[in-house]
Design an enzyme around this catalytic site. Structure first.
Site, PDB file in Angstrom:
ATOM      1  N   PRO A 177       1.041  12.578  -2.448  1.00 46.08           N
ATOM      2  CA  PRO A 177       0.944  11.115  -2.400  1.00 46.08           C
ATOM      3  C   PRO A 177       2.049  10.512  -1.535  1.00 46.08           C
ATOM      4  O   PRO A 177       3.188  10.981  -1.551  1.00 46.08           O
ATOM      5  CB  PRO A 177       1.145  10.708  -3.861  1.00 46.08           C
ATOM      6  CG  PRO A 177       1.979  11.805  -4.448  1.00 46.08           C
ATOM      7  CD  PRO A 177       1.577  13.064  -3.731  1.00 46.08           C
TER       8      PRO A 177
ATOM      9  N   ARG B 223      -0.106  -2.746   9.849  1.00 44.04           N
ATOM     10  CA  ARG B 223      -1.331  -2.490   9.090  1.00 44.04           C
ATOM     11  C   ARG B 223      -2.423  -3.555   9.279  1.00 44.04           C
ATOM     12  O   ARG B 223      -3.588  -3.204   9.507  1.00 44.04           O
ATOM     13  CB  ARG B 223      -1.029  -2.288   7.600  1.00 44.04           C
ATOM     14  CG  ARG B 223       0.008  -1.181   7.331  1.00 44.04           C
ATOM     15  CD  ARG B 223       0.063  -0.745   5.884  1.00 44.04           C
ATOM     16  NE  ARG B 223      -1.166  -0.089   5.516  1.00 44.04           N
ATOM     17  CZ  ARG B 223      -2.112  -0.648   4.806  1.00 44.04           C
ATOM     18  NH1 ARG B 223      -1.939  -1.846   4.312  1.00 44.04           N
ATOM     19  NH2 ARG B 223      -3.228  -0.001   4.560  1.00 44.04           N
TER      20      ARG B 223
ATOM     21  N   CYS C 131       2.967 -11.274  21.372  1.00 41.45           N
ATOM     22  CA  CYS C 131       2.080 -11.985  22.293  1.00 41.45           C
ATOM     23  C   CYS C 131       0.738 -11.288  22.442  1.00 41.45           C
ATOM     24  O   CYS C 131       0.407 -10.771  23.508  1.00 41.45           O
ATOM     25  CB  CYS C 131       2.781 -12.171  23.622  1.00 41.45           C
ATOM     26  SG  CYS C 131       4.121 -13.340  23.430  1.00 41.45           S
TER      27      CYS C 131
HETATM   28  N1  LLP Z   1      -1.015  14.277   3.379  1.00 43.37           N
HETATM   29  C1  LLP Z   1      -1.436  14.225   4.653  1.00 43.37           C
HETATM   30  C2  LLP Z   1      -1.705  15.478   5.368  1.00 43.37           C
HETATM   31  C3  LLP Z   1      -1.609  12.989   5.279  1.00 43.37           C
HETATM   32  O1  LLP Z   1      -2.036  12.940   6.537  1.00 43.37           O
HETATM   33  C4  LLP Z   1      -1.346  11.796   4.566  1.00 43.37           C
HETATM   34  C5  LLP Z   1      -1.544  10.499   5.192  1.00 43.37           C
HETATM   35  C6  LLP Z   1      -0.875  11.902   3.238  1.00 43.37           C
HETATM   36  C7  LLP Z   1      -0.736  13.161   2.680  1.00 43.37           C
HETATM   37  C8  LLP Z   1      -0.512  10.709   2.405  1.00 43.37           C
HETATM   38  O2  LLP Z   1      -1.584   9.861   2.176  1.00 43.37           O
HETATM   39  P1  LLP Z   1      -1.385   8.595   1.200  1.00 43.37           P
HETATM   40  O3  LLP Z   1      -1.151   9.122  -0.194  1.00 43.37           O
HETATM   41  O4  LLP Z   1      -0.196   7.832   1.697  1.00 43.37           O
HETATM   42  O5  LLP Z   1      -2.633   7.840   1.351  1.00 43.37           O
HETATM   43  N2  LLP Z   1      -0.962   4.320   8.328  1.00 43.37           N
HETATM   44  C9  LLP Z   1      -2.073   4.242   7.422  1.00 43.37           C
HETATM   45  C10 LLP Z   1      -2.157   5.431   6.523  1.00 43.37           C
HETATM   46  C11 LLP Z   1      -2.227   6.735   7.283  1.00 43.37           C
HETATM   47  C12 LLP Z   1      -2.197   7.926   6.376  1.00 43.37           C
HETATM   48  C13 LLP Z   1      -2.118   9.173   7.164  1.00 43.37           C
HETATM   49  N3  LLP Z   1      -2.013  10.352   6.380  1.00 43.37           N
HETATM   50  C14 LLP Z   1      -1.997   2.945   6.631  1.00 43.37           C
HETATM   51  O6  LLP Z   1      -1.091   2.153   6.858  1.00 43.37           O
HETATM   52  O7  LLP Z   1      -2.877   2.651   5.824  1.00 43.37           O
END
Ligand code: LLP
Length: 412
Positions: free
Chosen positions: A268, A306, A335
């Site tokens: 997570p 985001r 901009c």
């Molecule tokens: N493990 C891997 C291999 C990942 O690529 C990611 C996220 C995670 C774990 C963690 O996922 P989470 O629990 O945070 O959902 N920038 C985007 C989110 C991109 C997530 C990329 N990978 C946003 O702001 O929503």
């Protein structure tokens, strides 16, 4: 709207440290971790560093016992610097360089392999490496397309279909310098649909069975990735305990058939830090046009990407004001027309000089910030039990030019 930190304190912090400003509450990060840990008792929680790589945040999670999911040599070095045991670091990426692979092997971390070419690169080093493979279970996690990662067409992982992943394990098992210790998947981010998690877990466990039955491979761990969503709009959504209730029984059921119980790992990111952070900015002007009202603030998608990147919704609050006024778009200072932090939001009577809080900005906020439009990146503050600490200083003008060189003849 329930705020993480009292409004008066937020206003005071904005006055003291300036805006834009990221503020995190330490106790909330610790509570979030505890919630995960309790729901998944005995599992290894690998904090996904990409969500927020600020050292103080990583240290808080290390103190809580988090392992690390890293996706670059920079994150890997950060995790090592924070003091995470190399065996508790899993290095995932679809395009690792030979240098990254060497560094990972020399550091003793687990390499989560994404392709046969990568496996060959590992073999060519001739050095002993611990590996898992990232597999692609081909499920639709029903999230924003840019953050769905385990679909048929996604660039990540080796497909379970057509025995692609199985063949990769077969190849790896023939390599003398490679020790296979696990399997990993990550189906996407900001997921609220629990069925996609349970479908993917079923497929993963069926695959683990085939590894055992067809090849006699027994794994030390199965890593089900991260991706659990948070409630950005205040709506009721599943929590870690609900996720656990959906996937742990599946793992248990297969473990009985397998005759062994692999460790369960999770990754997570967002859930641990998103709601522990708030972004403060200041209203520079309020502009009414014949078509729309705008609140212009002193930060934009360089600070919080985001909304522009994923059309994401963050709750927005004018601090110290109540009541209902008109609808406004909260416009960033970059901009580009796409730099809108919130659309059509009903706000109390808002004026130049007001402080605006953008909620749930602790994950993928600062870590995705840039200097676009030549704007130095903001400071980060940690609100602790009995103190407030600057955990990252605001960048200055010199930071914009650091490392740059201008050939002499261009100066005159
Ligand atoms: N493990 C891997 C291999 C990942 O690529 C990611 C996220 C995670 C774990 C963690 O996922 P989470 O629990 O945070 O959902 N920038 C985007 C989110 C991109 C997530 C990329 N990978 C946003 O702001 O929503």
């Amino acid at each position: 709207m329930c705020l993480l930190i009292a409004e008066e304190q937020l206003i005071e912090l904005a006055e003291r440290f300036g805006t834009p400003l990221y503020i995190y509450k330490e106790s909330r990060i610790r509570e979030n971790f505890d919630e995960f840990k309790t729901a998944f008792e005995g599992a290894k929680i690998c904090y996904a560093y990409k969500a927020n790589t600020s050292l103080a945040i990583c240290h808080i999670l290390r103190q809580k016992g988090a392992a690390a999911d890293v996706v670059s040599e920079g994150e890997l070095r950060t995790a090592l610097r924070v003091g995470i045991n190399p065996e508790d670091i899993i290095f995932t990426n679809n395009a690792k360089t030979n240098e990254e692979i060497e560094f990972a092997i020399d550091s003793g971390v687990i390499i989560n392999v994404d392709s046969i070419d990568e496996l060959n690169s590992i073999a060519e080093t001739g050095k002993p490496a611990k590996i898992s493979f990232r597999v692609n279970p081909a499920v639709d996690p029903k999230t924003h397309p840019k953050i769905a990662t385990g679909m048929k067409e996604s660039k990540f992982g080796l497909h379970l279909e057509k025995d692609t992943a199985l063949e990769a394990y077969r190849k790896a098992s023939e390599l003398s310098n490679v020790e296979i210790i696990g399997v990993q998947m990550h189906i996407g981010s900001q997921i609220t649909d629990m069925t996609s998690f349970s479908d993917a877990t079923e497929k993963l466990m069926e695959f683990v069975m085939r590894l055992k039955n067809d090849m006699g491979i027994q794994l030390r761990f199965i890593d089900v990735g991260g991706g659990l969503g948070i409630s950005y709009a205040g709506e009721e959504i599943p929590k870690p305990v609900d996720l656990a209730a959906r996937i742990l029984p599946i793992i248990k059921k297969y473990s009985i058939e397998l005759g062994y119980e692999p460790d369960v790992w999770l990754e997570p990111g967002r859930y641990l830090v998103a709601n522990a952070g708030v972004l403060l900015c200041e209203v520079q002007s309020v502009k009414k046009t014949p078509y729309k009202n705008f609140v212009n603030v002193n930060c934009g998608f360089n600070v919080l990407l985001r909304p522009a990147m994923y059309d994401s919704f963050h709750r927005i609050k004018v601090l110290g004001k109540t009541g209902n006024g008109e609808k406004y778009d909260i416009a960033g200072n970059i901009c580009e027309s796409g730099d809108i932090l919130g659309r059509e939001r009903e706000l109390p009577p808002v004026e130049k000089g007001d402080i605006i809080a953008i909620l749930d900005a602790g994950a993928y906020g600062f870590s995705m910030a840039s200097q676009y439009n030549s704007r130095p990146r903001p400071a980060e503050i940690l609100v602790r039990e009995n103190s407030v600490e600057v955990i990252r200083e605001r960048e200055g003008w010199e930071d914009l030019w650091r490392g740059q060189k201008v050939p002499d003849d261009l100066i005159n």
